[in-house]
Design an enzyme around this catalytic site. Sequence first.
Site, PDB file in Angstrom:
ATOM      1  N   ARG A   1      24.101  -4.540 -36.737  1.00 19.84           N
ATOM      2  CA  ARG A   1      23.214  -4.981 -35.419  1.00 19.84           C
ATOM      3  C   ARG A   1      21.806  -4.662 -36.100  1.00 19.84           C
ATOM      4  O   ARG A   1      20.873  -5.566 -35.443  1.00 19.84           O
ATOM      5  CB  ARG A   1      23.338  -3.620 -34.594  1.00 19.84           C
ATOM      6  CG  ARG A   1      24.667  -3.916 -33.659  1.00 19.84           C
ATOM      7  CD  ARG A   1      24.743  -2.771 -32.542  1.00 19.84           C
ATOM      8  NE  ARG A   1      24.737  -1.465 -33.097  1.00 19.84           N
ATOM      9  CZ  ARG A   1      24.549  -0.308 -32.717  1.00 19.84           C
ATOM     10  NH1 ARG A   1      24.263  -0.420 -31.576  1.00 19.84           N
ATOM     11  NH2 ARG A   1      24.739   0.589 -33.441  1.00 19.84           N
TER      12      ARG A   1
ATOM     13  N   ASN B   1      27.208  -2.873 -29.601  1.00 22.19           N
ATOM     14  CA  ASN B   1      28.625  -2.429 -29.868  1.00 22.19           C
ATOM     15  C   ASN B   1      29.523  -2.513 -28.482  1.00 22.19           C
ATOM     16  O   ASN B   1      29.072  -2.054 -27.511  1.00 22.19           O
ATOM     17  CB  ASN B   1      28.721  -1.260 -30.538  1.00 22.19           C
ATOM     18  CG  ASN B   1      28.196  -1.273 -32.116  1.00 22.19           C
ATOM     19  OD1 ASN B   1      28.087  -2.471 -32.577  1.00 22.19           O
ATOM     20  ND2 ASN B   1      28.041  -0.299 -32.664  1.00 22.19           N
TER      21      ASN B   1
END
Length: 99
Positions: A19, A42
Amino acid sequence: MKECREFRVFGRVQGVGFRRFIQAKVDSMNQPIELISGHICNLEDGSVRVVAQSEVQMLDKLEQLLKIGTIRSVVERVESTLLENDENLSGFEILRQEK
């Protein structure tokens, strides 16, 4: 022409800096003006969800980055779904895990 897409990234993509890597890449593409807006998070199933809005060419570049990932990630596949444009999207941020 602007599009809004949802990407689901499957494989070893959590706990490997995925990320932060994507956010940094988008931040660099957004200089000097914002070209991509959206978010990344997530999911409980181990995948990563990205919602992004931009010109088609920029979304295609983002999809290629998602397929490459980080050195520590193992991307098995990326699924892309067209969404309706969202005028409320601004900036690109990491969100907390979604259920």
